[in-house]
Design a protein around this motif. Structure first.
Motif, PDB file in Angstrom:
ATOM      1  N   ASP A 146       0.845  -1.214   0.000  1.00  0.00           N
ATOM      2  CA  ASP A 146       0.000   0.000   0.000  1.00  0.00           C
ATOM      3  C   ASP A 146       0.873   1.256   0.000  1.00  0.00           C
ATOM      4  O   ASP A 146       0.570   2.235  -0.690  1.00  0.00           O
ATOM      5  N   THR A 147       1.953   1.192   0.751  1.00  0.00           N
ATOM      6  CA  THR A 147       2.858   2.350   0.816  1.00  0.00           C
ATOM      7  C   THR A 147       3.642   2.495  -0.491  1.00  0.00           C
ATOM      8  O   THR A 147       3.882   3.606  -0.956  1.00  0.00           O
ATOM      9  N   MET A 148       4.012   1.367  -1.102  1.00  0.00           N
ATOM     10  CA  MET A 148       4.733   1.439  -2.391  1.00  0.00           C
ATOM     11  C   MET A 148       3.815   2.008  -3.483  1.00  0.00           C
ATOM     12  O   MET A 148       4.259   2.787  -4.335  1.00  0.00           O
ATOM     13  N   ALA A 149       2.536   1.649  -3.466  1.00  0.00           N
ATOM     14  CA  ALA A 149       1.584   2.200  -4.450  1.00  0.00           C
ATOM     15  C   ALA A 149       1.453   3.708  -4.227  1.00  0.00           C
ATOM     16  O   ALA A 149       1.432   4.505  -5.186  1.00  0.00           O
ATOM     17  N   TYR A 150       1.387   4.115  -2.969  1.00  0.00           N
ATOM     18  CA  TYR A 150       1.292   5.539  -2.622  1.00  0.00           C
ATOM     19  C   TYR A 150       2.543   6.279  -3.096  1.00  0.00           C
ATOM     20  O   TYR A 150       2.465   7.369  -3.664  1.00  0.00           O
TER      21      TYR A 150
END
Ligand code: NAI
Length: 306
Positions: free
Chosen positions: A123-127
């Motif tokens: 989720d953080t990598m997508a963000y």
């Protein structure tokens, strides 16, 4: 239809294999930083073509992004996986740098591509990809929920003692052991709510087993899983490539949906030729809403480490 998969490791190669076997893409480019590694994986996979009956051309490349030019879809699996006992969040230090560099190199040669982010903490990598590339939100998709939902269905079928094809269910929220929200209330066995067959305690056990699904496999394998992750990514790629308009839970940038802003979190979306065609707003009950708030707080805390 050209698909690039960055990272020819366990998940990247499995993903390339499933895409090829499903036979909907003309070309898969597998790219890795390790000299010769992607070339070797691609050659090995191509030697299964006559056995498995596919025509997709798989090419392996060592770090030359010009060969990825004009990809319709790019999948990012590059980075380190977790070892037994590690959380996905602990990978951020190394993986953030890799994902940032890889996404900007991909866009340089494929400015119109749709990006599927797999590397953890997902989720953080997508963000991070949103923040660093500024691509429209429909073209950045985090893969986690599709895998977690497949694991949920596996656990439901196990508890029900019936076939997985009879079971439907979805996991939303963050792609972490604490952030996942298996929606047991909405899960069905051939249209019948699973609560008709399973006690609250058994359903709770299914929920807990689903949430630690990745950790359970990491403990058994000594590294994280690859078959189901690869298959899950290939299903998202196929939904986009074939404009299937299928619903999958994906990590997408929320701008008010579900009451959240400036965060990528797993919610149901319709996938088609434009990537995310629509975010599906399902009515959650108060307990599920509270779970989403908690899950979002967990993801935000990791985003703050960027
Ligand atoms: P792996 O170690 O088998 O493969 C990773 C590959 O990335 C390696 O071949 C490595 O050489 C390559 N790589 C590293 N830096 C690179 C760079 N800058 N450019 C190109 N290639 C680079 O790891 P595995 O098991 O394939 O996992 C990959 C990632 O996917 C991990 O972060 C893992 O946590 C994540 N994952 C996410 C899932 C999800 O549901 N979102 C499910 C399973 C894994």
């Amino acid at each position: 239809m050209k698909v690039t998969v960055v990272g020819a490791g366990a998940v990247g190669a499995s993903c390339a294999e499933y895409i090829a076997i499903k036979n909907f893409a003309s070309e898969v480019v597998l790219l890795d930083i390790k000299e010769g590694y992607a070339e070797g994986k691609a050659m090995d996979l191509m030697q299964t073509a006559s056995l498995n009956g596919f025509d997709t051309k798989i090419t392996g490349i060592t770090n030359d992004y010009s060969k990825t030019a004009d990809s319709d879809i790019c999948v990012i699996t590059s980075g380190i996986p977790r070892k037994p006992g590690m959380t996905r969040e602990e990978l951020i230090g190394i993986n953030a740098g890799i994902v940032k560099t890889v996404s900007s190199s991909l866009i340089q040669y494929s400015p119109n591509t749709i990006i599927i982010v797999v590397s953890n903490p997902m989720d953080t990598m997508a963000y991070l990809v949103h923040k660093s590339t500024n691509l429209p939100k429909n073209r950045i998709i985090g893969m986690g929920g599709a895998l977690d939902s497949a694991r949920f269905k596996y656990r439901l079928a196990e508890a029900l003692g019936g076939p997985i094809s009879d079971v439907d269910g979805m996991v939303i929220g963050g792609h972490s052991d604490t952030g996942m929200i298996p929606l047991t209330r909405l899960a069905t066995r051939n249209g019948v709510p699973v609560s008709e067959f399973l006690s609250a305690d058994r359903l709770n056990q299914v929920k807990e087993d689903t949430k630690v699904g990745g950790a359970t496999l990491t403990k058994l394998l000594g590294t994280s899983a690859w078959y189901a992750p690869g298959a899950a990514v290939s299903s998202l790629v196929q939904a986009i490539a074939c404009d299937q308009k299928k619903v999958f839970p994906c990590s997408v940038l929320l701008e008010g949906e579900y009451g959240f802003n400036d965060i990528c979190l797993g919610v149901p979306v319709i996938l088609g030729k434009n990537g995310i065609e629509e975010i599906v707003n399902i009515k959650l009950n108060d307990a599920e809403k509270a779970n989403m708030v908690e899950s979002a707080a967990g993801v935000k805390a990791v985003n703050d480490l960027l």
